[in-house]
Design an enzyme around this catalytic site. Structure first.
Site, PDB file in Angstrom:
ATOM      1  CG  ASP A 189     102.837  13.343  74.185  1.00 33.42           C
ATOM      2  OD1 ASP A 189     103.805  12.793  74.711  1.00 33.42           O
ATOM      3  OD2 ASP A 189     102.807  14.584  73.987  1.00 33.42           O
ATOM      4  N   GLY A 209      98.963  17.421  84.354  1.00 38.67           N
ATOM      5  CA  GLY A 209      98.325  16.362  83.560  1.00 38.67           C
ATOM      6  C   GLY A 209      98.723  14.974  84.032  1.00 38.67           C
ATOM      7  CE  LYS A 232     104.934  11.994  71.226  1.00 40.92           C
ATOM      8  NZ  LYS A 232     105.371  11.456  72.530  1.00 40.92           N
TER       9      LYS A 232
HETATM   10  P1  NDP Z   1      98.536  15.919  79.599  1.00 41.56           P
HETATM   11  O1  NDP Z   1      97.762  16.375  78.439  1.00 41.56           O
HETATM   12  O2  NDP Z   1      97.952  14.931  80.531  1.00 41.56           O
HETATM   13  O3  NDP Z   1      98.995  17.165  80.467  1.00 41.56           O
HETATM   14  C1  NDP Z   1      99.797  18.196  79.979  1.00 41.56           C
HETATM   15  C2  NDP Z   1      99.424  19.391  80.789  1.00 41.56           C
HETATM   16  O4  NDP Z   1     100.443  20.358  80.793  1.00 41.56           O
HETATM   17  C3  NDP Z   1      98.215  20.032  80.208  1.00 41.56           C
HETATM   18  O5  NDP Z   1      97.387  20.433  81.203  1.00 41.56           O
HETATM   19  C4  NDP Z   1      98.792  21.208  79.453  1.00 41.56           C
HETATM   20  O6  NDP Z   1      97.916  22.300  79.273  1.00 41.56           O
HETATM   21  C5  NDP Z   1      99.860  21.577  80.382  1.00 41.56           C
HETATM   22  N1  NDP Z   1     100.796  22.433  79.741  1.00 41.56           N
HETATM   23  C6  NDP Z   1     101.120  22.497  78.457  1.00 41.56           C
HETATM   24  N2  NDP Z   1     101.990  23.473  78.255  1.00 41.56           N
HETATM   25  C7  NDP Z   1     102.214  24.010  79.460  1.00 41.56           C
HETATM   26  C8  NDP Z   1     103.044  25.054  79.921  1.00 41.56           C
HETATM   27  N3  NDP Z   1     103.786  25.767  79.072  1.00 41.56           N
HETATM   28  N4  NDP Z   1     103.076  25.334  81.231  1.00 41.56           N
HETATM   29  C9  NDP Z   1     102.350  24.629  82.079  1.00 41.56           C
HETATM   30  N5  NDP Z   1     101.525  23.638  81.691  1.00 41.56           N
HETATM   31  C10 NDP Z   1     101.466  23.350  80.400  1.00 41.56           C
HETATM   32  O7  NDP Z   1      99.941  15.425  79.022  1.00 41.56           O
HETATM   33  P2  NDP Z   1     101.004  14.472  79.668  1.00 41.56           P
HETATM   34  O8  NDP Z   1     101.042  14.658  81.132  1.00 41.56           O
HETATM   35  O9  NDP Z   1     100.792  13.125  79.089  1.00 41.56           O
HETATM   36  O10 NDP Z   1     102.349  15.032  79.032  1.00 41.56           O
HETATM   37  C11 NDP Z   1     103.186  15.992  79.693  1.00 41.56           C
HETATM   38  C12 NDP Z   1     104.605  15.884  79.159  1.00 41.56           C
HETATM   39  O11 NDP Z   1     105.114  14.561  79.405  1.00 41.56           O
HETATM   40  C13 NDP Z   1     104.774  16.094  77.649  1.00 41.56           C
HETATM   41  O12 NDP Z   1     106.021  16.694  77.413  1.00 41.56           O
HETATM   42  C14 NDP Z   1     104.788  14.664  77.102  1.00 41.56           C
HETATM   43  O13 NDP Z   1     105.433  14.594  75.851  1.00 41.56           O
HETATM   44  C15 NDP Z   1     105.574  13.978  78.191  1.00 41.56           C
HETATM   45  N6  NDP Z   1     105.443  12.521  78.275  1.00 41.56           N
HETATM   46  C16 NDP Z   1     104.218  11.922  78.357  1.00 41.56           C
HETATM   47  C17 NDP Z   1     104.134  10.548  78.472  1.00 41.56           C
HETATM   48  C18 NDP Z   1     102.833   9.839  78.633  1.00 41.56           C
HETATM   49  O14 NDP Z   1     102.856   8.622  78.718  1.00 41.56           O
HETATM   50  N7  NDP Z   1     101.708  10.511  78.706  1.00 41.56           N
HETATM   51  C19 NDP Z   1     105.334   9.710  78.464  1.00 41.56           C
HETATM   52  C20 NDP Z   1     106.570  10.445  78.439  1.00 41.56           C
HETATM   53  C21 NDP Z   1     106.588  11.795  78.334  1.00 41.56           C
HETATM   54  P3  NDP Z   1      97.620  22.866  77.758  1.00 41.56           P
HETATM   55  O15 NDP Z   1      97.062  21.705  77.012  1.00 41.56           O
HETATM   56  O16 NDP Z   1      96.663  23.946  77.896  1.00 41.56           O
HETATM   57  O17 NDP Z   1      98.887  23.359  77.193  1.00 41.56           O
HETATM   58  O1  2IT Z   2     106.699  10.520  75.124  1.00 43.20           O
HETATM   59  C1  2IT Z   2     106.356   9.337  75.381  1.00 43.20           C
HETATM   60  O2  2IT Z   2     107.195   8.467  75.648  1.00 43.20           O
HETATM   61  C2  2IT Z   2     104.932   9.000  75.381  1.00 43.20           C
HETATM   62  N1  2IT Z   2     104.115   9.898  75.175  1.00 43.20           N
HETATM   63  C3  2IT Z   2     104.482   7.587  75.583  1.00 43.20           C
HETATM   64  C4  2IT Z   2     104.567   6.804  74.304  1.00 43.20           C
HETATM   65  C5  2IT Z   2     103.997   5.412  74.354  1.00 43.20           C
HETATM   66  O3  2IT Z   2     104.013   4.796  73.286  1.00 43.20           O
HETATM   67  O4  2IT Z   2     103.551   4.944  75.403  1.00 43.20           O
END
Ligand code: NDP
Ligand code: 2IT
Length: 446
Positions: free
Chosen positions: A166, A239, A126
């Site tokens: 992420d 997100g 990561k």
């Molecule tokens: P994005 O950046 O697309 O969206 C995250 C959103 O959540 C942002 O708008 C962020 O706002 C908001 N956010 C952060 N903290 C909070 C909070 N405390 N309450 C409400 N909203 C909040 O990120 P992702 O959707 O990609 O990631 C979301 C989660 O999913 C993370 O935990 C990530 O590790 C996990 N994840 C992502 C993967 C991927 O492929 N993208 C795969 C597996 C897991 P702000 O930036 O202002 O905090």
């Molecule tokens: O938390 C996760 O699994 C991710 N943000 C995706 C990692 C990836 O390599 O696609």
């Protein structure tokens, strides 16, 4: 074995006292491994827990960049290469002002088990930076990404370490990072995933984490003769992951009534569908990082400074960030009749809250299993890059769906095999661990 696990955790606490999220992640995983450690003393003999909790290496670097007014800035960049026993390091990059080494170590540690569960050959890693995209112009994000990659490129490669997105890192950021890597190495190769479709990306990767989470929850629900059809669903975040989850849950006949952001949550009693789902993409791309605009645009309720967990519903899909469901939230959810909680985010549920769900027989999908669809589809993107070929959306979605079904079946069976039926936390941790631990033993003391 309990005392072995306790002594490893105590050692980690002493050496990483300033990394609470990392300590939380290891404190959740290691105790659940006790049954498999007891059956296989070889893991203790080979000091697998000690070796698994220390990253292979941590790279930390300076990221200087210039804003649009000509002012200089310096951020900190990181890549945690945690474990490559079963494949090249693989995991996302997070750009958010909260990022520090402890958070990236928790995420990298979780990624080892998650990637192992996908059945694809990927190790755990990561990275990221304490740079936030909020309020930054496109050209500022580009200059930052170029500076970040100017250092990172030395340590990654398609057979070494393959970063992805992420929080704060989506298609735009991956594009700028890839462009700079290509310029520095003069090599067009599958070094990042989440790439654009025209230059090596995979169909369905943007949707994959949210879709996968719903596929996983669907499997859990089926064990109780339940489905998404007609259910009310709470989603947090707005997100990438939240977007995919809302789309798939709605498609399966559920009504998603909440989204949340750092400013509060919105409640839409009619359900989030159609153009409202498309608007989520606009909100995320706007870089404003608030959900209130959704309430203003569609005339629905906005609750400032609150989380959605007090709303009555059947299913909860936390998709924002770590530690967003505490014990008091878990109690509220159970009291309100929730039957299933499936983590789209990484570690959104605290240990107390997780245990409360398990004690109350809630179907609980731990992130390393339930959100593995994102990295699994990254793995499929790597396969397509190696083949120099692209599969159509149906093929990728079917592979993703099958992977999620397999992860569910493996976690369920493993939980049963080790005496805790229905406990997907134990099942996922043990199944993810065994493959990596055995590979480490096969490869000797490295
Ligand atoms: P994005 O950046 O697309 O969206 C995250 C959103 O959540 C942002 O708008 C962020 O706002 C908001 N956010 C952060 N903290 C909070 C909070 N405390 N309450 C409400 N909203 C909040 O990120 P992702 O959707 O990609 O990631 C979301 C989660 O999913 C993370 O935990 C990530 O590790 C996990 N994840 C992502 C993967 C991927 O492929 N993208 C795969 C597996 C897991 P702000 O930036 O202002 O905090
Ligand atoms: O938390 C996760 O699994 C991710 N943000 C995706 C990692 C990836 O390599 O696609």
């Amino acid at each position: 074995m309990k005392s072995y696990v306790e002594s490893v955790i105590n050692g980690l606490k002493k050496r990483n006292s300033e990394q609470p999220e990392f300590l939380q992640a290891v404190s959740e995983v290691l105790p659940s491994l006790i049954p498999v450690l007891e059956r296989n003393p070889i893991y203790k003999e080979h000091k697998i827990l000690e070796r698994l909790t220390e990253p292979d290496r941590v790279i930390m670097f300076k990221v200087p960049w210039m804003d649009d007014r000509g002012e200089y800035h310096v951020n900190r960049g990181f890549r945690v290469q945690f474990n490559n026993a079963i494949g090249p390091y693989k995991g996302g990059l997070r750009f958010h002002d909260s990022v520090n080494l402890g958070i990236l170590k928790f995420l990298g540690f979780e990624q080892i088990f998650k990637n192992s569960l996908t059945t694809l050959p990927m190790g755990g890693g990561k990275g990221g930076s304490d740079f936030t995209i909020r309020g930054k112009s496109d050209s500022e994000v580009m200059r930052f990404a170029q500076s970040f990659m100017t250092e990172l490129y030395k340590y990654i490669g398609p057979n070494i370490d393959v970063p992805a997105g992420d929080i704060g890192v989506g298609g735009r950021e991956i594009g700028y990072l890839y462009g700079q890597y290509k310029r520095l190495t003069n090599s067009f190769e599958g070094v990042l995933t989440g790439k654009g479709l025209n230059w090596g990306g995979s169909l369905v990767r943007p949707e994959a984490t949210g879709f996968g989470n719903v596929y996983f929850a669907k499997e859990m629900l089926a064990t109780k003769g339940e489905s998404f059809d007609g259910k009310t669903v709470l989603v947090s975040g707005f997100g990438n992951v939240a977007w995919g989850a809302v789309r798939k849950a709605t498609e399966l006949g559920a009504k998603v009534v909440t989204l949340s952001g750092p400013d509060g949550f919105i409640y839409d009693k009619d359900g989030i569908s159609g153009e409202k789902i498309d608007y989520m993409l606009y909100m995320r791309a706007s870089g404003v990082d608030k959900v209130q605009p959704f309430a203003d645009k569609f005339g629905v309720e906005f609750h400032a400074g609150k989380k959605p967990w007090g709303v009555k519903a059947d299913i909860a899909l936390p998709c924002a960030t770590q530690n967003e469901i505490y014990l008091k939230d878990a109690k509220e959810l159970v009291k309100n009749g929730v039957i299933c909680v499936s983590e789209g985010a990484n570690m959104p549920t605290t240990i107390d809250a997780t245990n409360y769900f398990l004690e109350n027989n809630i179907l609980f999908g731990p992130g390393k299993a339930s959100n593995a669809g994102g990295v699994a589809t990254s793995g499929l993107e790597m396969s397509q890059n190696s083949l120099r070929y692209g599969w159509d959306a149906k093929t990728v979605d079917e592979k993703l769906h099958n992977i999620m079904k397999n992860i569910h079946a493996t976690a369920k069976q493993t939980a049963e095999e080790y005496g805790t039926p229905g406990n997907y936390v134990n099942g996922a941790n043990i199944a993810g661990f065994v493959k990596v631990a055995n590979s480490m033993i096969d490869q000797g003391l490295v």
